[in-house]
Scaffold this motif. Structure first.
Motif, PDB file in Angstrom:
ATOM      1  N   ASP A 265       0.811  -1.205   0.000  1.00  0.00           N
ATOM      2  CA  ASP A 265       0.000   0.000   0.000  1.00  0.00           C
ATOM      3  C   ASP A 265       0.845   1.256   0.000  1.00  0.00           C
ATOM      4  OD1 ASP A 265       0.946  -0.702   2.472  1.00  0.00           O
ATOM      5  OD2 ASP A 265      -0.656   0.343   3.552  1.00  0.00           O
ATOM      6  N   VAL A 266       2.135   1.139   0.380  1.00  0.00           N
ATOM      7  CA  VAL A 266       2.997   2.309   0.418  1.00  0.00           C
ATOM      8  C   VAL A 266       3.615   2.572  -0.938  1.00  0.00           C
ATOM      9  CG1 VAL A 266       5.030   3.303   1.503  1.00  0.00           C
ATOM     10  CG2 VAL A 266       3.457   1.918   2.854  1.00  0.00           C
TER      11      VAL A 266
ATOM     12  N   ALA B 285      -2.491   1.463  10.413  1.00  0.00           N
ATOM     13  CA  ALA B 285      -3.392   2.616  10.470  1.00  0.00           C
ATOM     14  C   ALA B 285      -2.736   3.800  11.164  1.00  0.00           C
ATOM     15  CB  ALA B 285      -4.681   2.216  11.193  1.00  0.00           C
TER      16      ALA B 285
ATOM     17  N   LYS C  67       0.392   4.474  11.232  1.00  0.00           N
ATOM     18  CA  LYS C  67       1.446   5.030  10.378  1.00  0.00           C
ATOM     19  C   LYS C  67       0.890   6.042   9.381  1.00  0.00           C
ATOM     20  CE  LYS C  67       5.672   5.215   8.873  1.00  0.00           C
ATOM     21  NZ  LYS C  67       5.437   6.250   7.851  1.00  0.00           N
ATOM     22  N   GLU C  68      -0.412   5.933   9.062  1.00  0.00           N
ATOM     23  CA  GLU C  68      -1.018   6.906   8.166  1.00  0.00           C
ATOM     24  C   GLU C  68      -1.136   8.277   8.821  1.00  0.00           C
ATOM     25  OE1 GLU C  68      -1.832   6.371   5.051  1.00  0.00           O
ATOM     26  OE2 GLU C  68      -1.214   4.270   5.104  1.00  0.00           O
TER      27      GLU C  68
END
Length: 494
Positions: free
Chosen positions: A201-202, A434, A436-437
């Motif tokens: 996702d990154v 989550a 980390k977002e």
């Protein structure tokens, strides 16, 4: 069915009756004194069960390095990939206590063999998904993941119960060997651990494939991928437990139904205990302080210290090595000494490791040596938190249910332990990713460190209250009716 009252059970009842005079926790050193040597048959059986336990962890560890790439090629979104990967531990969390409750009726042998069949069969069938795509691919992914989760739950629950019986009630030794051996393969991180390839996702799918292509060329799992693609890793992991199944079917005595299943009222009495609740939460928190690193640790090492993929894999082995080593070395202590101080110390060390691995913004600037030391501290802390949990829960539960046999209580607790561990493995990456977002890596690690420290304080207060409450009781020796401990039909031939 032959039923007998063992000397160790009588001595345990006497020790429990004297607890109000001494106060504090009690352990089962008398069981260690009369411990019988394991027969060759039992050693072989435990070795085979440990191998199956390893395959269960490897099956879960195969998802990060192999499944996302295959699923992305077939058009699955990152949300679907994450949901499929989370289905196994979530299924264990839900079903493991249920199997622990029904284990006295199902029997250890039936539960173990059925779990191996479901787990191995789901892995073999999962390998065949490379030939389908689209919606059918997604549906069968969820189906096989759920079936594998149920099989993993049955297998882990039965393995914990059987290990406790094989080691004559020395649950610390059983847990230490299972957890130490299980994590040896689960954290073979050079080929299939926390690497930049897990951050689908990154980075974009294209970058994911490039980084994954470099990483999977290293190590055993990568070799199997290059030889057989998506098919071979899952096929091998599924075939190993299925090949062990006939041997276990022969070596374990046939099981039947038992009459001493724990009543619902007793289960509720155990689960309402503040001691049991705090011990379960401690196991969840301790496991999550390590699993939260899965989606965010590799990008941090890559961006902060500019480490190569191979070095990131080696760094990720530090916590695994310390965890495995400490589990194997200190396992006998959890049966000889009160286990709760070990758990409190482990939670404090988990908190310290989380504060230093970044480090926390109020401590200082990042240094590679400090991150490596903190990673090792985390491994030590999680080992001291998880490994004594079986012994601690057994002691607390036996005091809550003194009128019931030890085997029935052990079977139920053997379902609670995998559920707590899997819950931590499920919550850690979910909350870590989550968080980390919103925050950076240092703040995320500090958040888990604060939770771990709070859990250590809570467990300390619960233990202190339990000790004071015990000492405040009248110093009269109550009379206890010693129930006979029926021999579980799954215990092996001596």
């Amino acid at each position: 069915m032959k039923s007998s009252t063992g000397k160790g059970e009588l001595e345990w009842e006497a020790a429990r009756a004297r607890r109000s005079e001494r106060g504090g926790e009690i352990t089962e050193p008398l069981l260690l004194k009369e411990r019988k040597e394991l027969s060759c048959r039992n050693v072989i059986t435990f070795a085979l069960c440990l191998l199956v336990y390893l395959c269960c962890n490897v099956a879960l560890a195969l998802f990060p390095p192999f499944f996302p790439l295959e699923a992305a090629v077939k058009g699955a979104t990152s949300g679907i990939i994450g949901a499929v990967a989370s289905a196994n531990p979530l299924c264990v969390v839900i079903t493991s206590p249920i199997f622990g409750y029904y284990l006295p009726r199902l029997g250890v042998k039936f539960t173990l063999l059925a779990g191996i069949l479901l787990l191995g069969g789901s892995c073999v069938l999962f390998a065949t998904l490379q030939w389908i795509s689209g919606t059918t691919f997604v549906v069968f992914c969820f189906l096989f993941a759920l079936v594998g989760g149920v099989g993993s739950s049955m297998m882990q629950t039965a393995t914990y119960a059987l290990a406790g019986m094989l080691f004559n009630g020395n649950y610390g030794v059983a847990t230490g060997l299972l957890e130490g051996g299980g994590w040896t393969w689960l954290h073979g991180k050079v080929p299939c651990g926390r690497s930049p390839a897990m951050t689908c996702d990154v980075r974009g799918v294209e970058d994911e494939m490039i980084v994954r292509g470099e990483r999977i060329r290293r190590g055993g799992c990568g070799a199997r991928f290059s030889l057989g693609g998506f098919l071979l890793p899952f096929l091998v992991v599924g075939a190993v437990p299925l090949s062990i199944l006939p041997i276990l079917c022969i070596i374990i005595k046939p099981t039947g139904f038992k009459e001493d299943q724990l009543p619902i009222s007793t289960i509720l009495r155990v689960l309402r205990s503040f001691v049991i609740i705090s011990l379960v939460l401690s196991t969840v928190v301790g496991t999550s302080t390590l699993s939260f690193l899965i989606p965010i640790y590799s990008p941090f090492l890559y961006t902060q210290f500019d480490l190569s993929v191979y070095k990131i894999g080696l760094v990720s082995l530090i916590d695994a090595a310390t965890y495995v080593g400490l589990c194997l070395v200190t396992a006998p202590l959890y049966d000889r000494l009160p286990p709760r101080p070990f758990i409190i110390t482990g939670l404090v060390l988990c908190s310290l490791g989380c504060f230093l691995i970044g480090p926390a913004p109020y401590i200082g600037t990042p240094h590679l040596w400090l991150t490596l030391v903190a990673d090792g501290i985390l491994g030590v802390g999680v080992a001291l938190t998880v490994a004594p949990s079986y012994s601690a829960m057994m002691q607390a539960s036996r005091l809550q249910c003194a009128e019931l046999s030890t085997d029935s209580i052990a079977m139920f607790i053997s379902g609670v332990i995998p559920a707590a561990i899997s819950c931590g493995e499920f919550i850690g990456p979910l909350v870590g990713g989550a968080a980390k977002e919103v925050f950076d890596f240092e703040q995320c690690a500090s958040l888990f460190g604060e939770v771990s420290l709070a859990m250590a304080v809570l467990l300390f207060l619960v233990t202190a209250y339990d000790t004071c409450n015990t000492r405040a009781r009248p110093k009269t020796q109550p009379s206890y009716t010693v129930e006979s401990t029926p021999q579980d039909p799954a215990i092996l031939h001596s």
